[in-house]
Scaffold this motif. Structure first.
Motif, mmCIF file in Angstrom:
data_model
loop_
_atom_site.group_PDB
_atom_site.id
_atom_site.type_symbol
_atom_site.label_atom_id
_atom_site.label_comp_id
_atom_site.label_asym_id
_atom_site.label_seq_id
_atom_site.Cartn_x
_atom_site.Cartn_y
_atom_site.Cartn_z
ATOM 1 N N ASN A 35 51.199 49.484 38.662
ATOM 2 C CA ASN A 35 51.815 48.173 38.475
ATOM 3 C C ASN A 35 50.787 47.140 38.924
ATOM 4 O O ASN A 35 50.848 46.619 40.045
ATOM 5 C CB ASN A 35 53.099 48.100 39.315
ATOM 6 N N TYR A 36 49.835 46.872 38.027
ATOM 7 C CA TYR A 36 48.668 46.072 38.402
ATOM 8 C C TYR A 36 48.429 44.999 37.345
ATOM 9 O O TYR A 36 48.275 45.305 36.160
ATOM 10 C CB TYR A 36 47.429 46.974 38.508
ATOM 11 N N PRO A 37 48.425 43.717 37.762
ATOM 12 C CA PRO A 37 48.279 42.626 36.786
ATOM 13 C C PRO A 37 46.818 42.421 36.367
ATOM 14 O O PRO A 37 45.887 42.897 37.021
ATOM 15 C CB PRO A 37 48.794 41.419 37.563
ATOM 16 N N GLY A 38 46.642 41.727 35.276
ATOM 17 C CA GLY A 38 45.297 41.387 34.839
ATOM 18 C C GLY A 38 44.765 42.336 33.787
ATOM 19 O O GLY A 38 45.417 43.301 33.385
ATOM 20 N N GLU A 39 43.571 42.072 33.345
ATOM 21 C CA GLU A 39 42.976 42.812 32.233
ATOM 22 C C GLU A 39 42.346 44.128 32.675
ATOM 23 O O GLU A 39 42.356 45.107 31.922
ATOM 24 C CB GLU A 39 41.930 41.930 31.539
ATOM 25 N N ASP A 40 41.790 44.146 33.866
ATOM 26 C CA ASP A 40 41.079 45.356 34.316
ATOM 27 C C ASP A 40 42.024 46.274 35.086
ATOM 28 O O ASP A 40 42.120 46.215 36.309
ATOM 29 C CB ASP A 40 39.885 44.965 35.194
ATOM 30 N N LYS A 41 42.714 47.123 34.343
ATOM 31 C CA LYS A 41 43.658 48.054 34.958
ATOM 32 C C LYS A 41 43.012 49.402 35.274
ATOM 33 O O LYS A 41 43.699 50.354 35.625
ATOM 34 C CB LYS A 41 44.864 48.253 34.038
ATOM 35 N N ASN A 42 41.685 49.454 35.130
ATOM 36 C CA ASN A 42 40.972 50.705 35.400
ATOM 37 C C ASN A 42 39.967 50.565 36.530
ATOM 38 O O ASN A 42 39.034 51.372 36.640
ATOM 39 C CB ASN A 42 40.262 51.181 34.129
#
Length: 448
Positions: A35-42
């Protein structure tokens, strides 16, 4: 650069994979994502968090897991579990993890039943999840953009750092507790005279094991002792910890039999020391008192006598079930259900008082063993003999406990009794297990 079209296509592909797994195994699935916001989820943080929760889920469901499939994509790391377990129970456990684990609010755990129905919190009368930053509902803050991605990411990083601090303490506690537990197990088998038990000087009433068999078995338990202690040092509720350590115990039994060429040296010990270690660690995590370990054990094992439900309808009974049916003896289950009160209320005092007076750990162990033999409905004795033999052993132990309460042990007399029990194949293995647990608990008492 974030590509919305690619993101939506990947989401569709994930749903296809989920449905294909449901169709293949006809079982519920659990889907884990950060459950992580933003574009870089990796990046490192969400990937690490997902791996932590993946490990928790694996330990909780263990052998019920049919398959785990990992998807690496623009959505971030995703794990899909097919689990042979009621979907409604999987969802309840998922909610507990989300609400209680230090990193639980940093992941989304979705559960679908075998028809593909997505369970929701409202199915159980639960509230929607709250925002990581404020007390509002998360979906409200998400729609209104109440917090920036950077603010939320910073909170998630703080939670991950908090988790790392917990892990550092967990490692220290589990090292100390597991080492003390191993030492206690070895000390127990090293005591003498031991009344038909294995010791360094005799095989006692046993033909298939000796002191070195017990050493092999004891050290084979080392990974288990560490694992159950770590499992206990956790924010998860007791029932999930119990679910985790029961499976760990089964694995440890297999390791024991491998180490001993299929000789049962420590099966009862695995059960008792596992529960004790886990709840001692839980007490440390919750900053509770030493006596609260007993309360936690009792809470963990409150339903353990349900093992005897519908016993009269069973065709193949275990030894313990036969004893319950014939004599109403509940064995070690009854002892843990009462929170090992025989140890906390009496055995530790016997051990400590003797150690204080004589400064002789072997004498303290022998005295404590005699006390436990005098009080315990020892199912190990009943396994080879009958209730009359058990009652005679208890009576003789009561007499010995009274005789030597305020005087030195008569080693010659005790060796005579040991030889008699060995010839008659009497072995108080239940008392021996409780002795080891007594030694362990006394060794960590000053840490609370």
């Amino acid at each position: 650069m974030f590509n919305l079209e690619e993101f939506l296509l990947m989401r569709e592909k994930r749903v296809e994979i989920q449905n294909s797994i449901i169709n293949k195994f006809k079982k519920p699935i659990l889907v884990l994502r950060a459950n992580y916001p933003g574009e870089d989820k990796n990046n490192f943080i969400p990937k690490s968090i997902v791996e932590v929760i993946k490990k928790e889920i694996t330990e909780i469901f263990n052998s019920d897991i049919l398959i785990v499939e990992k998807i690496s994509s623009i959505e971030g790391p995703t794990y899909i579990f097919s689990i042979d377990y009621p979907g409604i129970e999987i969802k309840k456990i998922a909610m507990v993890i989300e609400d209680n684990h230090t990193l639980g609010r940093c992941v989304d755990i979705d559960v679908f039943d075998e028809t593909g129905y997505p369970f929701s919190r409202s199915d159980f009368g639960g509230e929607k999840r709250k925002c990581l930053i404020c007390e509002n509902m998360a979906f409200v803050c998400g729609r209104t953009g109440a917090h920036s991605h950077k603010q939320i990411q910073n909170v998630i990083q703080e939670k991950y750092e908090q988790y790392l601090d917990i892990v550092e303490t967990q490692e220290s506690i589990s090292n100390t507790f597991s080492n003390n537990a191993l030492k206690s197990i070895v000390l127990e088998v090293s005591s003498s005279p031991s009344f038909g038990l294995v010791s360094p000087l005799t095989k006692g009433a046993h033909k298939d094991m000796d002191f070195f068999t017990f050493l092999d078995s004891s050290f084979a338990l080392t990974p288990y002792l560490k694992s159950v202690s770590k499992a206990g040092y956790s924010p998860l509720p007791i029932d999930l910890i119990f679910k985790k350590i029961r499976y760990m115990g089964k694995v440890s039994e297999q390791e024991m039999f491998l180490a001993t060429n299929n000789v049962n040296t420590h099966k009862g010990m695995i059960f008792l020391i596992g529960i004790t270690l886990a709840m001692a660690s839980k007490a440390k995590f919750e900053n509770l008192s030493f006596r609260d370990i007993s309360n936690l054990i009792s809470e963990m094992c409150k339903d353990i006598l349900k093992d005897f439900d519908n016993i009269r309808s069973k065709s193949n009974l275990t030894h313990g079930e036969k004893l319950f049916l014939n004599h109403g003896i509940v064995g070690v289950r009854g002892i843990v259900k009462k929170g090992l009160d025989i140890i906390f209320d009496e055995a530790i005092d016997v051990f400590e008082n003797s150690l204080l007076k004589e400064n002789d750990i072997n004498a303290s162990m022998v005295r404590t063993l005699i006390f436990l033999m005098s009080s315990l409905e020892d199912t190990t004795i009943l396994h080879r003999h009958d209730i009359h033999v058990l009652n005679n052993v208890k009576l003789e132990a009561m007499e010995l406990h009274s005789m030597f309460e305020n005087s030195p042990l008569d080693i010659s007399l005790l060796k005579e009794i040991e030889n008699k029990y060995s010839k008659e194949r009497i072995s108080p293995g239940g008392a021996a297990d409780l002795l080891a647990v007594t030694i362990f608990l006394q060794s960590i008492k000053n840490m609370f």
